[in-house]
Design a protein around this motif. Structure first.
Motif, PDB file in Angstrom:
ATOM      1  N   THR A 366       0.857  -1.196   0.000  1.00 57.34           N
ATOM      2  CA  THR A 366       0.000   0.000   0.000  1.00 57.34           C
ATOM      3  C   THR A 366       0.893   1.246   0.000  1.00 57.34           C
ATOM      4  O   THR A 366       2.049   1.199   0.420  1.00 57.34           O
ATOM      5  N   GLN A 389     -13.960  -4.369  -2.831  1.00 54.08           N
ATOM      6  CA  GLN A 389     -14.548  -4.015  -4.120  1.00 54.08           C
ATOM      7  C   GLN A 389     -15.947  -4.608  -4.272  1.00 54.08           C
ATOM      8  O   GLN A 389     -16.825  -4.013  -4.904  1.00 54.08           O
ATOM      9  N   LEU A 874      -8.744  -0.684   0.074  1.00 53.20           N
ATOM     10  CA  LEU A 874      -8.895   0.231  -1.071  1.00 53.20           C
ATOM     11  C   LEU A 874      -8.333   1.608  -0.740  1.00 53.20           C
ATOM     12  O   LEU A 874      -7.762   2.276  -1.613  1.00 53.20           O
ATOM     13  N   LEU A 877      -4.555   1.343  -0.925  1.00 56.23           N
ATOM     14  CA  LEU A 877      -4.103   1.207  -2.310  1.00 56.23           C
ATOM     15  C   LEU A 877      -4.403   2.446  -3.152  1.00 56.23           C
ATOM     16  O   LEU A 877      -4.047   2.503  -4.332  1.00 56.23           O
ATOM     17  N   ARG A 879      -7.460   3.465  -4.085  1.00 58.00           N
ATOM     18  CA  ARG A 879      -8.460   3.072  -5.082  1.00 58.00           C
ATOM     19  C   ARG A 879      -9.875   3.519  -4.715  1.00 58.00           C
ATOM     20  O   ARG A 879     -10.826   3.101  -5.383  1.00 58.00           O
ATOM     21  N   LYS A 882     -11.433   5.163  -7.683  1.00 57.63           N
ATOM     22  CA  LYS A 882     -11.520   4.266  -8.839  1.00 57.63           C
ATOM     23  C   LYS A 882     -12.597   3.207  -8.662  1.00 57.63           C
ATOM     24  O   LYS A 882     -13.207   2.763  -9.643  1.00 57.63           O
ATOM     25  N   ASP A 883     -12.814   2.780  -7.429  1.00 59.92           N
ATOM     26  CA  ASP A 883     -13.780   1.710  -7.176  1.00 59.92           C
ATOM     27  C   ASP A 883     -15.088   2.224  -6.597  1.00 59.92           C
ATOM     28  O   ASP A 883     -15.882   1.440  -6.079  1.00 59.92           O
ATOM     29  N   ALA A 966     -10.884  -6.291 -11.920  1.00 57.31           N
ATOM     30  CA  ALA A 966     -10.093  -5.106 -11.650  1.00 57.31           C
ATOM     31  C   ALA A 966      -8.682  -5.468 -11.224  1.00 57.31           C
ATOM     32  O   ALA A 966      -7.776  -4.648 -11.296  1.00 57.31           O
ATOM     33  N   GLU A 979      -4.610  -2.322 -10.555  1.00 51.97           N
ATOM     34  CA  GLU A 979      -5.591  -2.082 -11.607  1.00 51.97           C
ATOM     35  C   GLU A 979      -4.880  -1.950 -12.941  1.00 51.97           C
ATOM     36  O   GLU A 979      -3.794  -1.393 -13.040  1.00 51.97           O
TER      37      GLU A 979
END
Length: 980
Positions: A366, A389, A874, A877, A879, A882-883, A966, A979
């Motif tokens: 991470t 996710q 997430l 990371l 994300r 993005k997620d 993903a 990703e």
């Protein structure tokens, strides 16, 4: 153990302290040497520490450069460095120093080198770039190490002081900078385990047997008499006594006891000490000689590490770490894996296995901060990331997938007489008229969320069935009673698989912030399969989940439709409103100032005495409406004991006391429950299901006798039932969720005592944390009047043992409850003193809070530094955006449309199956009989085909699988993130 501390004093005094000797004169056997990459550059690595050079480096002078800040008077302000003291286990010190075994001392030195190599990887510096502080890892140190043989109490104590200089650089001959030590301090626990595993492994090669505790990673040499260890552990006993008296737990807190109990220096010499040690250990001389002879006869030479064992250690480290958090530091994973296999593997055996997990994209690094822990090398698993996710997937599948709970006409009619505030009315309209199957109400503590549910029930369309859910039975019961709807725990719902639920059901899940990711996913899967609506109620600022994840917070960030309630209606005084508002905004100093009283000073024991003294001054009615809140079980036991002492003096408790056995949760994780080595003799194990092959019956108590091995050498747990029958049980073959492990303890109980139930008991109709008063005890059977409804029941305490004294309760069990006033005990050193726990505690009270702590300023600082917030994969990371709902829908729109069609089809099939079960079992004629038979065959075939398309895996894996695309592209792209 490694005990780090910041050095204080002048360079000259520090150099004299380490090179000359402090409380005894150093001997020739106690060597010193330079180490670290910078020492290697200077050509002094491995050489004895020369006092003048040592003093210069402590002063920040190196290669013509002077580190530090020049003051107005011309003096240089430079912090000299840190001491990372590495301590051998007491039995190792005894066998090395009393018997003069140089090989053990050499093994200690080698293990210290392994630990220092790990620490050096975390060396770094910080610099300011465009107004931001940037941390950089250099992996370069210079340190002086000094090995000593005695403790301050002049007991045999093999240990090495590692004095790390306050300097580092990026490469040889580069300019030096001051060392940033935060990452090294965060890594010192893992470094300590690296040391112990290296030492234990080397000792096994020498023929010594190891007795280890996989829970702590500590070990001793097997066979060394325990009373001899105690004899030579005066220093440890002083520290333990001080920590116990002051309620200090955890290594950081125990360091306070370490320095608080240091005695004055007493000068002597090593020969005199050796004579003293021989005299004190004379009665054990034969035993020690015998141990040496046995070790020599077993000497194995170099041991081969089984690759499978190293792989198991790495995998256990990953599973153990992610039990509680979604993101963990690499060191925490390594430490857990090493601790579970002391003497079997070393860091150099396990680290390649962890590296392989990263290469296979099963473990991700991470790069964003998440939670409030220092994550210098944050790691999360692909499984955890996919599970998070999958929350987005469920949110999208729940969009426009339900009918409104109430029509506008019904709502208007109910709202006219409901007496809700405008904010509550708006939230009610949002969730009642929504066509989304999943919605949420995020509200501050005491915002009236339960009231909202009661009004919603009245306004709901006919045929709508409401169920109150919560992670704890007490929270579910409180919501159910308040809203006048049936209640059950989340665990109960998950165990049933949602049987009987239809789109007419509304599941109102209170205290949603306590849901871990795995639980949340299983609830969402049940909702998806049945069509039942779920309304999440919670507050992100209150105490979070015990398990991994912060699902409620994460679902909101990912796009869960959420109504907001920002005004509390619970607090009824201006001061309490100010205290709660300040705490919510993070101004803990102002919050503490607004409380009714903040008592400070003294030890945890003194604070408990003061709290109880105030409580005993209350009238009986005031006591009944004042809750005592603590942050951990250790403090709870102190307060309960003090209150019982006070009540005895008052005569409120009967003079006759009954000594009874109780069962307290052992606190084992799922990973530990499935490893035989974590069970210890005397523990009690119960099972949530029958295990026919093992002959184990559900809900029966089994006592752990010890460990054994099956014919294949696999470790087993030896259990004994109430009839004395011995059973060999392999924990790996049983689902951890069905296993409960307890420690057996004893409590005194008398008529008049307050009692709290600690585990749900359906037979007794008791919820977790339910409290009552003992009215009578007759031959182990207690007559108890429970607070809930004032009902009276007789409980055989010889059979039902999951209770404890019920005067103080933890913040976690008190969440969702409301009291007139609260007394809060918050020792600063407790690891559970966090912003979330403090906020939860004070928001339980309507009129006022009194708090006891050692130092209000230190408490406010601790609350600022430790929010208690959980980590997110997430988030770590990077994300979250993005997620979130929209980008995720854009990437996986085709798949989601197919999933929506499938869930509609699955629900129709579920509805047909439920209808067929309600039809008469016996057809009235041959045609009906054949038709029914054909229907059953078709249904069986349908289930079989469905099972082929949905392989049997855990609910979390099934729910998270849809998120795989993903991550799939990254599996074959090692240089890229998760990703594509």
């Amino acid at each position: 153990m490694i005990h780090p501390r910041r050095l204080k004093g002048t360079p000259a005094n520090i150099a004299r302290y380490y090179t000359v000797g402090d409380y005894y004169t150093k001997g020739d056997a106690e060597h010193s040497e330079w180490g670290g990459a910078i020492a290697r550059d200077l050509g002094i690595e491995g050489m004895p520490v020369e006092p003048d050079l040592f003093k210069s480096l402590l002063a920040g002078e190196i290669a013509g450069q002077q580190l530090g800040r020049r003051l107005s008077d011309g003096a240089i302000d430079h912090h000299p460095g840190w001491d990372f003291a590495v301590n051998a286990p007491k039995s190792v010190s005894i066998m090395a120093l009393l018997t003069g075994d140089e090989r053990i001392i050499a093994a200690h030195e080698k293990a210290v080198t392994a630990a220092l190599s790990y620490l050096e990887e975390h060396a770094g510096l910080r610099r300011r770039e465009e107004g931001e502080i940037v941390h950089e890892t250099t992996e370069r140190l210079i340190f002086a190490r000094f090995t000593e043989h005695a403790s301050r109490e002049l007991d045999p104590h093999l240990h090495t002081h590692v004095v790390v200089m306050n300097m580092t650089n990026h490469e040889p001959e580069a300019r030096m900078a001051s060392l940033e030590s935060r990452a090294m301090f965060a890594a010192q626990m893992a470094a300590g385990q690296v040391y112990r595993n290296a030492l234990a492994f080397d000792l096994r090669e020498q023929g010594w047997q190891i007795a280890d505790d996989p829970r702590t990673g500590l070990f001793e040499i097997g066979g060394v008499p325990y009373d001899l260890i105690r004899t030579f552990s005066q220093r440890a006993e002083q520290i333990d006594d001080h920590a116990r008296e002051h309620g200090l737990t955890g290594q950081a807190a125990r360091r306070e006891s370490f320095y608080a109990t240091r005695r004055a220096k007493e000068k002597t010499d090593l020969p005199t000490l050796h004579q003293n040690w021989e005299r004190r250990s004379h009665s054990h001389a034969v035993t020690l000689d015998q141990l040496r002879e046995e070790a020599s006869s077993r000497e194995a030479g170099p041991l081969e590490v089984d690759a499978a064992t190293a792989a198991r250690a790495a995998l256990f480290g990953i599973k153990q770490a992610e039990t509680r958090e979604a993101v963990n530091d690499y060191g925490a994973i390594l430490r857990a894996g090493l601790a579970a296999h002391v003497g079997e593997v070393r860091a150099q055996d396990v680290r390649p296995q962890l590296d392989a997990h990263e290469e296979r994209r099963k473990l991700f690094a991470t790069h964003e901060q998440t939670g409030d822990q220092i994550l210098t090398r944050g790691r999360t698993t692909r499984k955890t990331a996919r599970a998070e996710q999958a929350l987005t997937r469920h949110i999208l599948l729940g969009m426009d997938d339900a009918r409104p709970i109430a029509s506008a006409d019904r709502l208007l009619a109910v709202l006219e007489g409901a007496g809700l505030k405008p904010e509550q009315e708006q939230a009610l309209v949002e969730i009642a008229t929504s066509r989304d199957r999943l919605t949420a109400v995020h509200g501050v503590a005491g915002a009236g969320k339960s009231t909202l549910v009661g009004v919603l029930k009245v306004a709901a369309e006919p045929g709508t069935r409401f169920t109150a859910l919560a992670p704890t039975s007490s929270a579910a019961g409180n919501l159910g009673d308040s809203a006048r709807i049936t209640s059950r725990t989340v665990a109960s719902l998950l165990a049933s698989g949602g049987r009987g639920l239809t789109p007419s059901d509304v599941l109102v899940l209170d205290e949603a912030g306590q849901l871990g990711t795995r639980q949340a996913l299983r609830v969402l899967e049940i909702s998806r399969a049945s069509g039942a609506r779920v309304i999440f109620l919670g507050d992100n600022r209150q105490t979070g989940a015990v398990e991994q994840g912060k699902a409620f917070w994460l679902m909101q960030r990912l796009g869960l439709p959420t109504a907001q309630l920002t005004e509390s209606v619970r607090q009824e005084t201006r001061a309490m409103k100010m205290a709660v508002t300040a705490a919510r905004s993070g101004d803990y100093a102002a919050s503490l100032t607004a409380l009714d009283k903040v008592a400070s000073g003294g030890t945890a024991e003194d604070l408990a005495k003061g709290l109880v003294r105030d409580w005993t001054r209350l009238s009986a009615d005031s006591r009944a409406t004042t809750n005592i809140l603590v942050l951990d079980n250790a403090t709870r036991l102190i307060v309960n004991s003090r209150i019982r002492d006070a009540l005895k003096v008052e005569g409120a408790l009967a003079a006759e006391e009954h000594r009874l056995s109780i069962l307290t949760p052992a606190g084992m994780t799922d990973a530990e429950k499935q490893a035989a080595r974590f069970y210890s003799g005397g523990q009690v194990v119960t099972f949530g299901q029958d295990l026919g092959k093992s002959g184990i019956a559900r809900d029966t108590e089994y006592r752990v006798l010890g460990m054994g091995r099956d014919p294949n050498g696999r470790q087993m747990v030896r259990l004994v039932d109430e009839q004395g029958r011995v059973i060999r049980w392999d924990p790996r073959l049983t689902r951890a969720r069905t296993v409960n492990v307890f420690n057996r303890e004893e409590r005194n109980l008398a008529t008049g005592d307050r009692i709290q139930w600690r585990l749900v008991n359906k037979d007794l109709d008791l919820k977790n944390a339910e409290r009552g008063t003992v009215e009578r005890i007759d031959q182990g059977v207690a007559t108890i009047r429970w607070d809930r409804g004032g009902r009276v029941s007789q409980v055989d305490l010889a059979t039902h043992k999951t209770w404890d004294h019920g005067y103080a309760e933890t913040v976690y069990s008190a969440q969702s409850k409301t009291y007139a006033r609260a007394y809060v005990l918050a020792p600063v050193a407790s690891p559970l003193v966090t912003g979330q726990n403090y906020y939860t505690a004070i928001t339980r009270a309507r009129f006022g809070v009194k708090l006891w702590t050692e130092d209000p300023e230190k408490l406010a600082e601790k609350l600022m530094a430790r929010s208690g917030e959980k980590t997110s994969s997430l988030e770590g990371l990077g994300r979250l955006d993005k997620d979130a709902r929209a980008p995720f829908d854009e990437r996986h729109g085709d798949r989601l449309r197919a999933d929506r069609e499938q869930q509609r089809s699955d629900r129709e099939a579920r509805k047909d199956r439920a209808l067929s079960r309600r039809l008469p079992d016996e057809p009235r004629n041959l045609g009906e009989h054949l038709a029914a038979r054909a229907g059953r065959i078709a249904a069986s075939l349908d289930r079989y085909l469905q099972s082929l398309s949905e392989p049997r895996r855990g609910d979390t894996d099934r729910a998270s699988e849809a998120a795989q695309p993903a991550f799939r592209g990254a599996e074959h792209t090692p240089n890229k993130g998760p990703e594509r």
